[in-house]
Design a protein around this motif. Structure first.
Motif, PDB file in Angstrom:
ATOM      1  N   SER A   7      50.354  14.685  16.308  1.00  0.00           N
ATOM      2  CA  SER A   7      50.531  13.702  15.509  1.00  0.00           C
ATOM      3  C   SER A   7      50.221  13.618  14.178  1.00  0.00           C
ATOM      4  N   ARG A   8      49.189  14.550  13.887  1.00  0.00           N
ATOM      5  CA  ARG A   8      48.842  14.802  12.401  1.00  0.00           C
ATOM      6  C   ARG A   8      48.063  16.052  12.340  1.00  0.00           C
ATOM      7  N   VAL A   9      47.553  16.628  11.047  1.00  0.00           N
ATOM      8  CA  VAL A   9      46.838  17.793  10.864  1.00  0.00           C
ATOM      9  C   VAL A   9      45.850  17.429   9.960  1.00  0.00           C
ATOM     10  N   ILE A  10      44.731  17.935  10.331  1.00  0.00           N
ATOM     11  CA  ILE A  10      43.301  17.805   9.530  1.00  0.00           C
ATOM     12  C   ILE A  10      43.165  19.162   8.897  1.00  0.00           C
ATOM     13  N   LEU A  11      42.539  19.122   7.573  1.00  0.00           N
ATOM     14  CA  LEU A  11      41.874  20.350   6.924  1.00  0.00           C
ATOM     15  C   LEU A  11      40.723  19.901   6.154  1.00  0.00           C
ATOM     16  N   GLN A  12      39.716  20.889   5.923  1.00  0.00           N
ATOM     17  CA  GLN A  12      38.758  21.061   5.165  1.00  0.00           C
ATOM     18  C   GLN A  12      39.077  21.954   3.870  1.00  0.00           C
ATOM     19  N   ASP A  13      38.405  21.954   2.802  1.00  0.00           N
ATOM     20  CA  ASP A  13      38.731  22.484   1.502  1.00  0.00           C
ATOM     21  C   ASP A  13      38.603  23.964   1.681  1.00  0.00           C
ATOM     22  N   PHE A  14      37.820  24.597   2.523  1.00  0.00           N
ATOM     23  CA  PHE A  14      37.553  25.958   2.372  1.00  0.00           C
ATOM     24  C   PHE A  14      38.867  26.590   3.064  1.00  0.00           C
ATOM     25  N   THR A  15      39.469  25.998   4.144  1.00  0.00           N
ATOM     26  CA  THR A  15      40.634  26.234   4.840  1.00  0.00           C
ATOM     27  C   THR A  15      41.942  25.443   4.139  1.00  0.00           C
ATOM     28  N   GLY A  16      41.812  24.466   3.468  1.00  0.00           N
ATOM     29  CA  GLY A  16      42.814  23.733   3.027  1.00  0.00           C
ATOM     30  C   GLY A  16      43.260  24.218   1.570  1.00  0.00           C
ATOM     31  N   VAL A  17      42.417  24.735   0.755  1.00  0.00           N
ATOM     32  CA  VAL A  17      42.967  25.663  -0.395  1.00  0.00           C
ATOM     33  C   VAL A  17      43.942  26.611  -0.292  1.00  0.00           C
ATOM     34  N   PRO A  18      43.413  27.648   0.709  1.00  0.00           N
ATOM     35  CA  PRO A  18      44.377  28.669   1.193  1.00  0.00           C
ATOM     36  C   PRO A  18      45.890  28.149   1.576  1.00  0.00           C
ATOM     37  N   ALA A  19      45.852  26.886   2.358  1.00  0.00           N
ATOM     38  CA  ALA A  19      47.067  26.320   2.915  1.00  0.00           C
ATOM     39  C   ALA A  19      47.924  25.789   1.841  1.00  0.00           C
ATOM     40  N   VAL A  20      47.394  25.099   0.869  1.00  0.00           N
ATOM     41  CA  VAL A  20      48.211  24.552  -0.391  1.00  0.00           C
ATOM     42  C   VAL A  20      48.589  25.576  -1.267  1.00  0.00           C
ATOM     43  N   VAL A  21      47.896  26.873  -1.289  1.00  0.00           N
ATOM     44  CA  VAL A  21      48.128  27.982  -2.171  1.00  0.00           C
ATOM     45  C   VAL A  21      49.436  28.751  -1.375  1.00  0.00           C
ATOM     46  N   ASP A  22      49.442  28.699  -0.084  1.00  0.00           N
ATOM     47  CA  ASP A  22      50.601  29.244   0.600  1.00  0.00           C
ATOM     48  C   ASP A  22      51.867  28.192   0.605  1.00  0.00           C
ATOM     49  N   PHE A  23      51.576  26.880   0.428  1.00  0.00           N
ATOM     50  CA  PHE A  23      52.731  25.759   0.312  1.00  0.00           C
ATOM     51  C   PHE A  23      53.234  26.114  -1.284  1.00  0.00           C
ATOM     52  N   ALA A  24      52.423  26.206  -2.179  1.00  0.00           N
ATOM     53  CA  ALA A  24      52.677  26.615  -3.583  1.00  0.00           C
ATOM     54  C   ALA A  24      53.563  27.842  -3.707  1.00  0.00           C
ATOM     55  N   ALA A  25      53.165  28.822  -3.166  1.00  0.00           N
ATOM     56  CA  ALA A  25      53.886  30.051  -3.116  1.00  0.00           C
ATOM     57  C   ALA A  25      55.145  29.938  -2.282  1.00  0.00           C
ATOM     58  N   MET A  26      55.236  28.980  -1.506  1.00  0.00           N
ATOM     59  CA  MET A  26      56.464  28.996  -0.599  1.00  0.00           C
ATOM     60  C   MET A  26      57.480  28.284  -1.537  1.00  0.00           C
ATOM     61  N   ARG A  27      57.069  27.344  -2.193  1.00  0.00           N
ATOM     62  CA  ARG A  27      57.798  26.763  -3.485  1.00  0.00           C
ATOM     63  C   ARG A  27      58.531  27.651  -4.134  1.00  0.00           C
ATOM     64  N   ASP A  28      57.513  28.347  -4.865  1.00  0.00           N
ATOM     65  CA  ASP A  28      58.091  29.494  -5.724  1.00  0.00           C
ATOM     66  C   ASP A  28      59.152  30.376  -5.038  1.00  0.00           C
ATOM     67  N   ALA A  29      58.884  30.749  -3.781  1.00  0.00           N
ATOM     68  CA  ALA A  29      59.802  31.722  -3.283  1.00  0.00           C
ATOM     69  C   ALA A  29      61.233  30.884  -2.939  1.00  0.00           C
ATOM     70  N   VAL A  30      61.270  29.691  -2.515  1.00  0.00           N
ATOM     71  CA  VAL A  30      62.434  28.854  -2.432  1.00  0.00           C
ATOM     72  C   VAL A  30      63.170  28.827  -3.626  1.00  0.00           C
ATOM     73  N   THR A  31      62.484  28.446  -4.762  1.00  0.00           N
ATOM     74  CA  THR A  31      63.049  28.449  -5.996  1.00  0.00           C
ATOM     75  C   THR A  31      63.857  29.358  -6.571  1.00  0.00           C
ATOM     76  N   GLN A  32      63.261  30.849  -6.053  1.00  0.00           N
ATOM     77  CA  GLN A  32      63.923  32.107  -6.615  1.00  0.00           C
ATOM     78  C   GLN A  32      64.911  32.461  -6.048  1.00  0.00           C
ATOM     79  N   LEU A  33      64.823  31.858  -4.601  1.00  0.00           N
ATOM     80  CA  LEU A  33      66.227  31.862  -3.905  1.00  0.00           C
ATOM     81  C   LEU A  33      67.088  30.955  -4.279  1.00  0.00           C
ATOM     82  N   GLY A  34      66.970  30.203  -5.260  1.00  0.00           N
ATOM     83  CA  GLY A  34      67.997  29.343  -5.343  1.00  0.00           C
ATOM     84  C   GLY A  34      68.059  27.856  -4.808  1.00  0.00           C
ATOM     85  N   GLY A  35      66.931  27.886  -3.982  1.00  0.00           N
ATOM     86  CA  GLY A  35      67.002  26.428  -3.037  1.00  0.00           C
ATOM     87  C   GLY A  35      66.036  25.208  -4.062  1.00  0.00           C
TER      88      GLY A  35
END
Length: 908
Positions: free
Chosen positions: A84-112
């Motif tokens: 139903s949901r996901v919980i994170l703390q900041d040591f593991t949450g920062v890498p997750a948000v970094v990955d999401f930010a990088a995914m957005r960059d990758a999608v943008t570069q692919l024209g999405g």
């Protein structure tokens, strides 16, 4: 609800006939007798499959597999599960948000459209891992305590505002110095990380941030975030979750099914993907009997941990039942569920009962919610009466424990499952001194067992010896979430002070509650002053010592330990005590209840038999024994009933997201794409989206030859960055001084630092060197060097790398950097006897092949030294449990995802 394609829509009905818009899937209407024989935890999996059945991600066959659990649970059948949901703390949450930010960059570069990268599953991120115990045991300023209720986690803009804040704060004024300084330093160190997380909370939908200073993630989850039953757009369904911290299982104590996963899996769930899991075996754990009046929940959980390690529950669910469960509070159950990773299970489930509902009421949940929670769970046969044996479901296996047989205990000195009765602590430590280096050994020469080292501290003379306590921390959600053990510690402190006892000033004492509620009831009950007098002042709201953020020891203490080569001790109310985790200078670390933490701090050593020796002698020369000051369960429960009340929880949590003024004032970018700063040493765009699937490995060198129980702390430490390390050299080259290094955990948004921190734990035992050190042997040259430097040299030469290990590789925290780091070092595979579930999954997610010896086969039986060259044939088509044969001399190894044959060539 998965639209009109769901074949189970006929099960939907109104929870209340008067309100047809409030609906649920009534599993009882399946009319299948197998349902009421399912373990309660499996019923949660079934409900999720029924509700989300779309014929694509979740199929009707999956529902049948779960319903048929009694037969399929022994057949390694995979089923999807949508939490139903996901919980994170900041040591593991920062890498997750970094990955999401990088995914957005990758999608943008692919024209999405970059906004398509967005959590569709609700996610909560609690910032709790950053604060450190830099300041503690500040002297009383002479000010009197204040009576205003409610705590604040803010830093005023100037000293005038600071004084105003103190006068309206709940916290005692003579305690705010350490607390405020630690919080100020936390914000100063981590401002860039916090700005990044604040950007994420704005840029991504369905992501809520709980600011620093609020508490520990799992305690906040238990007291505030847990829904128990969701009501989403008029549809009721069980609360369930996965989290990027292995102790997410704590919420199982409230009847919410949850467990820890790697960051990679959590990100997939946040993006709407189900978890693919093997339908678990469920071990029924029957509790009966009545605990002794001097027993704490910590004693129970340490006993359970050792027992279940012996039973063997890795990869299984444990579900508690029996009349003994009714005697345990939700806080007691949550303590037991919290340490689920330590006994190796996936989840440790306590189905909801009347005690659960009473807890929700005690913690200030709305009466209307309590009504529908009870009504819904009873309607779907998920509400438990532990005294009704007719409700006992089928289990894979049943084990039992008599609560009356539990005795006071600790665990250590290096692993949480190594339980020791308090009455045996002295003799056990002495035997550990003499034993060879290992989980229960320090290899100290017999003539040095009674060595001591004098030193001066604050103008007074002291001495340390083996077993001297130098860290005593009441810390961790495991125990600070439990009013009984926290008030027990307070009452023991009161009796100790009244008996004229004290704690030596060089011992680093600290109290880091899991939420502001703890501070509230400790103050209201009148025990806070006594804790403070023994040195246990509130130093912050976060994991702190339990995660390794214990901060520096006094320099004279470090010098004495180093000069005497002493096995100094840490005692903490935490859940992990792996080597090198708590502090580099405490080689022995013991998990204990908060009252025992205080007891050993007063004694000043773990080499004491509390039954026969006084804990201390007061100024009047009177011997005081632990039994003279130990509070009974009845005493503790009387105080708890009076002072732990719903209004406390409501007052603290109604302002939790807005109380931190520095967080509120923090500016963050508003762009949908994150503006990466190439000069940043905290946040860096990761290189993980350019890799390839696993390929065959040819003539690989062994980077490290390791033994049993290599933890994720050994692989990717979270604590301090040693000045002599590869990471320190990198940060120094970037212009940082050692005071600005912060911790490895705080640097998880920067792959350059984390790659250099991989295998940087000073307690890493490498068979190549036959000693503990974060170094290895570069085989082609014969040189000994830091692990990162050796890996870099291998990569420059184009060489593949593997790791050899023993049992339980990757045990401990669900740390995806323990897979990402080896990936960046060029490690292509790990060959081990067994793996911790989450870490194995993380390795697979990063394309590092987790090879496993066949039963009965080890490196020793094969005569492997690590100096061989290794080749692994990976077939073109990867499927679970396939076998690829190689014509060379070979031995078979297996993994969850791949089975390959390892060809061992001659060493070169």
């Amino acid at each position: 609800m998965s639209g009109t394609t769901n074949p189970f829509l006929h099960l939907v009905e109104a929870l209340d006939p008067k309100d047809p818009q409030q609906r649920f899937f009534n599993l009882s209407k399946l009319g299948d007798p197998r349902y009421e024989r399912l373990p309660f935890s499996v019923r949660v999996l079934l409900e999720s499959a029924v509700r989300n059945c779309d014929g694509f991600l979740v199929k009707k066959e999956d529902v049948e597999s779960i319903l048929n659990w009694k037969q399929t649970q022994a057949q390694t059948v995979e089923v999807p599960f949508r939490p139903s949901r996901v919980i994170l703390q900041d040591f593991t949450g920062v890498p997750a948000v970094v990955d999401f930010a990088a995914m957005r960059d990758a999608v943008t570069q692919l024209g999405g459209d970059p906004e398509k990268i967005n959590p569709v599953c609700p996610a909560d991120l609690v910032i709790d891992h950053s604060i450190q115990v830099d300041f503690n045991r500040k002297r009383d300023t002479g000010l009197t305590p204040h009576t205003h209720r409610g705590y604040r986690a803010s830093r005023p803009a100037d000293e005038t505002k600071r004084k105003k804040r103190v006068n309206r704060s709940f916290c005692f004024s003579h305690r705010t110095d350490s607390l405020q300084k630690n919080q100020d330093l936390e914000f100063d160190r981590n401002k860039e990380r916090f700005q990044f997380l604040k950007w994420g909370s704005k840029a991504f939908r369905n992501m809520r941030i709980i600011p620093p200073g609020s508490g520990i993630v799992h305690q906040v989850n238990l007291e505030y975030l847990a829904r128990v039953v969701f009501n989403q757009d008029g549809l009721y369904y069980p609360d369930s979750l996965v989290g990027t911290d292995s102790h997410t299982t704590m919420i199982d104590g409230l009847g919410v099914l949850g467990w820890g996963v790697g960051g990679i899996e959590a990100e997939a769930v946040m993006l709407g993907q189900p978890i693919s899991m093997v339908l678990p075996q469920v071990v029924g754990y029957k509790l009966y009997g009545t605990p002794n009046k001097f027993i704490t929940s910590t004693d129970i959980v340490l006993t359970v941990t050792k027992h279940l390690r012996q039973v063997g529950v890795v990869g299984k669910f444990v579900e508690f039942f029996g009349p003994g469960v009714s005697q345990l509070s939700i806080a007691d159950r949550a303590t037991i569920a919290n340490m689920c990773p330590e006994y190796g299970a996936t989840a440790a489930f306590f189905p909801v009962d009347d005690v659960s509902v009473n807890y929700l009421e005690q913690t200030g949940r709305d009466a209307e919610k309590l009504a529908y929670i009870t009504k819904y769970l009873k309607a779907v046969a998920m509400f438990r009466d532990y005294n009704d044996v007719s409700q006992d479901p089928d289990f894979t296996q049943v084990v039992e424990m008599d609560l009356s047989a539990v005795v006071p205990c600790c665990s250590g000195p290096k692993r949480p499952q190594d339980r020791i009765a308090v009455s045996d602590m002295k003799s056990d430590f002495d035997s550990c001194l003499a034993a060879k280096q290992g989980f229960k050994g320090f290899a100290v020469a017999p003539e040095s067992h009674h060595a001591s080292e004098p030193f001066q501290f604050n103008g007074a003379d002291y001495s340390l010896s083996h077993g001297s306590v130098v860290i005593a921390a009441i810390t961790s959600c495991t125990n600070t979430s439990n009013p009984s053990v926290m008030l027990g510690a307070g009452l023991l402190a009161k009796k100790a002070v009244e008996a004229g006892l004290s704690v030596k000033p060089y011992i680093k004492t600290s109290l880091s509650p899991g939420s502001g509620v703890v501070t509230y009831y400790l103050k209201e009950s009148g025990v806070m002053d006594y804790l403070f007098k023994l040195g246990f002042e509130v130093v912050g709201y976060g994991c702190m010592t339990c995660i390794g953020n214990s901060g520096p020891l006094p320099e004279p203490v470090v010098e004495a330990i180093t000069k005497g080569d002493l096995v100094a001790a840490g005692i903490l109310s935490g859940n992990r005590n792996f080597e090198g985790r708590v502090h580099p200078n405490t080689r022995a670390n013991y998990l204990a209840s908060p009252p025992l933490v205080i007891a050993y701090a007063i004694a000043g050593t773990v080499r004491i038999d509390f039954d026969t020796e006084p804990i201390a002698v007061n100024a009047q020369g009177k011997e005081v024994f632990l039994r003279d000051i130990w509070p009974t369960r009845e005493e503790i429960q009387a105080v708890e009933r009076e002072f732990v009340i719903p209004s406390m929880f409501k007052e603290v949590y109604e302002k939790i997201e807005k109380v931190n003024e520095r967080w509120n004032a923090l500016s963050a970018p508003s762009d949908k794409l994150y503006p990466w700063d190439p000069k940043s040493t905290y946040i860096k765009s990761p290189p993980f989206f350019t890799g390839l699937p696993p390929r065959s490995i040819t003539d690989a060198y062994v980077l490290l030859n390791l033994g049993d129980s290599v933890t994720t702390d050994h692989i990717s430490p979270a604590g301090n960055i040693a000045r002599s390390s590869s990471a320190a050299r990198y940060l120094t080259d970037k212009g940082l001084s050692p005071r600005d290094f912060n911790s490895y955990g705080s640097r998880r948004g920067n792959d350059a630092v984390m790659a250099r921190g991989t295998f940087a734990n000073i307690r890493l035992f490498n068979k190549f060197l036959n000693k503990q050190a974060p170094r290895t042997l570069h085989l082609p040259s014969g040189e000994t060097m830091d692990v990162f430097d050796a890996a870099e040299r291998y990569q420059q030469a184009g060489s593949h790398l593997v790791i050899l290990a023993g049992k339980e590789y990757g045990s401990g925290s669900s740390r995806d950097w323990a897979a990402k780091g080896p990936f960046l070092l060029g490690i292509k595979a790990v060959l081990a006897e067994s793996y911790e579930r989450i870490h194995r999954s993380n390795l697979v997610g990063m394309g590092v092949i987790p090879l496993e010896y066949l039963p009965g086969v080890t490196a020793e039986t094969l005569g492997l030294t690590g100096r061989e060259r290794y080749s692994v044939v990976v077939p073109e088509l990867l499927e679970p449990r396939i076998v690829s044969l190689n014509s060379k001399s070979r031995f078979e190894v297996r993994t969850l995802r791949y089975v390959a044959v390892l060809a061992v060539g001659a060493s070169q």
